[in-house]
Design an enzyme around this catalytic site. Structure first.
Site, PDB file in Angstrom:
ATOM      1  N   GLU A 254       2.893  -3.266 -23.466  1.00 19.18           N
ATOM      2  CA  GLU A 254       2.137  -4.512 -23.374  1.00 19.18           C
ATOM      3  C   GLU A 254       0.665  -4.207 -23.647  1.00 19.18           C
ATOM      4  O   GLU A 254       0.087  -3.313 -23.026  1.00 19.18           O
ATOM      5  CB  GLU A 254       2.294  -5.120 -21.978  1.00 19.18           C
ATOM      6  CG  GLU A 254       1.595  -6.437 -21.802  1.00 19.18           C
ATOM      7  CD  GLU A 254       1.766  -7.003 -20.399  1.00 19.18           C
ATOM      8  OE1 GLU A 254       1.483  -8.194 -20.222  1.00 19.18           O
ATOM      9  OE2 GLU A 254       2.183  -6.268 -19.478  1.00 19.18           O
TER      10      GLU A 254
ATOM     11  N   ARG B  72      11.865   9.377 -23.043  1.00 14.02           N
ATOM     12  CA  ARG B  72      12.608  10.250 -23.943  1.00 14.02           C
ATOM     13  C   ARG B  72      12.562   9.668 -25.346  1.00 14.02           C
ATOM     14  O   ARG B  72      12.790   8.476 -25.537  1.00 14.02           O
ATOM     15  CB  ARG B  72      14.056  10.373 -23.478  1.00 14.02           C
ATOM     16  CG  ARG B  72      14.178  11.012 -22.120  1.00 14.02           C
ATOM     17  CD  ARG B  72      15.644  11.158 -21.699  1.00 14.02           C
ATOM     18  NE  ARG B  72      15.735  11.466 -20.304  1.00 14.02           N
ATOM     19  CZ  ARG B  72      15.490  12.665 -19.765  1.00 14.02           C
ATOM     20  NH1 ARG B  72      15.149  13.671 -20.540  1.00 14.02           N
ATOM     21  NH2 ARG B  72      15.594  12.864 -18.474  1.00 14.02           N
TER      22      ARG B  72
ATOM     23  N   ASN C 105      14.648  15.914 -26.585  1.00  9.34           N
ATOM     24  CA  ASN C 105      15.832  16.767 -26.443  1.00  9.34           C
ATOM     25  C   ASN C 105      16.345  17.054 -27.853  1.00  9.34           C
ATOM     26  O   ASN C 105      16.789  16.146 -28.552  1.00  9.34           O
ATOM     27  CB  ASN C 105      16.896  16.074 -25.591  1.00  9.34           C
ATOM     28  CG  ASN C 105      16.427  15.908 -24.164  1.00  9.34           C
ATOM     29  OD1 ASN C 105      16.078  16.871 -23.504  1.00  9.34           O
ATOM     30  ND2 ASN C 105      16.383  14.676 -23.697  1.00  9.34           N
TER      31      ASN C 105
ATOM     32  N   HIS D  78       8.016  -1.856 -18.980  1.00 11.67           N
ATOM     33  CA  HIS D  78       7.091  -1.542 -20.059  1.00 11.67           C
ATOM     34  C   HIS D  78       5.922  -0.724 -19.534  1.00 11.67           C
ATOM     35  O   HIS D  78       5.660  -0.690 -18.345  1.00 11.67           O
ATOM     36  CB  HIS D  78       6.565  -2.826 -20.720  1.00 11.67           C
ATOM     37  CG  HIS D  78       5.811  -3.714 -19.790  1.00 11.67           C
ATOM     38  ND1 HIS D  78       6.421  -4.709 -19.062  1.00 11.67           N
ATOM     39  CD2 HIS D  78       4.494  -3.767 -19.458  1.00 11.67           C
ATOM     40  CE1 HIS D  78       5.520  -5.334 -18.322  1.00 11.67           C
ATOM     41  NE2 HIS D  78       4.341  -4.783 -18.554  1.00 11.67           N
TER      42      HIS D  78
ATOM     43  N   HIS E  99       1.299  10.685 -14.803  1.00 10.46           N
ATOM     44  CA  HIS E  99       1.958  10.434 -16.082  1.00 10.46           C
ATOM     45  C   HIS E  99       3.221   9.602 -15.907  1.00 10.46           C
ATOM     46  O   HIS E  99       3.753   9.471 -14.821  1.00 10.46           O
ATOM     47  CB  HIS E  99       2.276  11.738 -16.834  1.00 10.46           C
ATOM     48  CG  HIS E  99       3.424  12.530 -16.301  1.00 10.46           C
ATOM     49  ND1 HIS E  99       3.253  13.689 -15.573  1.00 10.46           N
ATOM     50  CD2 HIS E  99       4.762  12.363 -16.398  1.00 10.46           C
ATOM     51  CE1 HIS E  99       4.431  14.184 -15.240  1.00 10.46           C
ATOM     52  NE2 HIS E  99       5.368  13.393 -15.728  1.00 10.46           N
TER      53      HIS E  99
ATOM     54  N   GLU F 221       4.146  11.206 -21.111  1.00 11.07           N
ATOM     55  CA  GLU F 221       4.913  12.412 -21.421  1.00 11.07           C
ATOM     56  C   GLU F 221       6.091  12.028 -22.307  1.00 11.07           C
ATOM     57  O   GLU F 221       6.923  11.218 -21.920  1.00 11.07           O
ATOM     58  CB  GLU F 221       5.431  13.058 -20.138  1.00 11.07           C
ATOM     59  CG  GLU F 221       6.343  14.239 -20.382  1.00 11.07           C
ATOM     60  CD  GLU F 221       7.039  14.714 -19.106  1.00 11.07           C
ATOM     61  OE1 GLU F 221       8.150  15.248 -19.212  1.00 11.07           O
ATOM     62  OE2 GLU F 221       6.480  14.521 -18.007  1.00 11.07           O
TER      63      GLU F 221
END
Length: 131
Positions: A122, A10, A57, A72, A6, A53
């Site tokens: 992309e 954030r 927060n 990217h 993965h 993932e």
């Protein structure tokens, strides 16, 4: 041998991000782990075990500063022109189609799109190096 599983980014608005990744790339929630002050959401496409993932927060109010080190994520598609048109219909604000050449030959056809937090993705035409 290590196997990539993965990549984490954030995000501030869970609902907006889930909607974007579902509509843009068909990613679905594979797992959603909620903790007292953050959540981890693993997104996966049926064609691949690799996951994106999303880390949320809960107390974060201001946008994340992406800096100049982030590049990217990349995905391949069967029909780049059709995908670009679909992104436009979905109002996902795709960038222009690009023809990337090396030694006079097309190395890749692609466009970029940004997610709600500004991360670049992309979208590449399948074929050649990106089979």
């Amino acid at each position: 041998m290590a196997k990539p599983v993965h990549s984490m980014i954030r995000v501030r608005d869970e609902a907006r991000s889930l909607d974007f990744y579902r509509r843009a790339f068909g990613l679905k929630v594979a797992d959603h782990l909620k903790f007292s002050d953050f959540a981890l959401i693993y997104l996966r496409h049926p064609s691949s075990p690799f996951e994106v993932e999303l880390t949320v927060n809960f107390d974060r109010k201001e946008p994340y500063v992406l800096g100049d080190g982030y590049g990217h994520l990349a995905v391949v598609v069967e029909d780049l022109d059709a995908e670009h048109a679909r992104f436009e219909r979905e109002k996902l604000a795709p960038g222009p189609l690009r023809d990337f050449k090396h030694d006079g030959r097309t190395l890749a056809r692609f466009f970029f799109v940004s997610d709600p937090d500004g991360y670049k993705i992309e979208v590449i035409q399948r074929g050649g190096r990106f089979g």
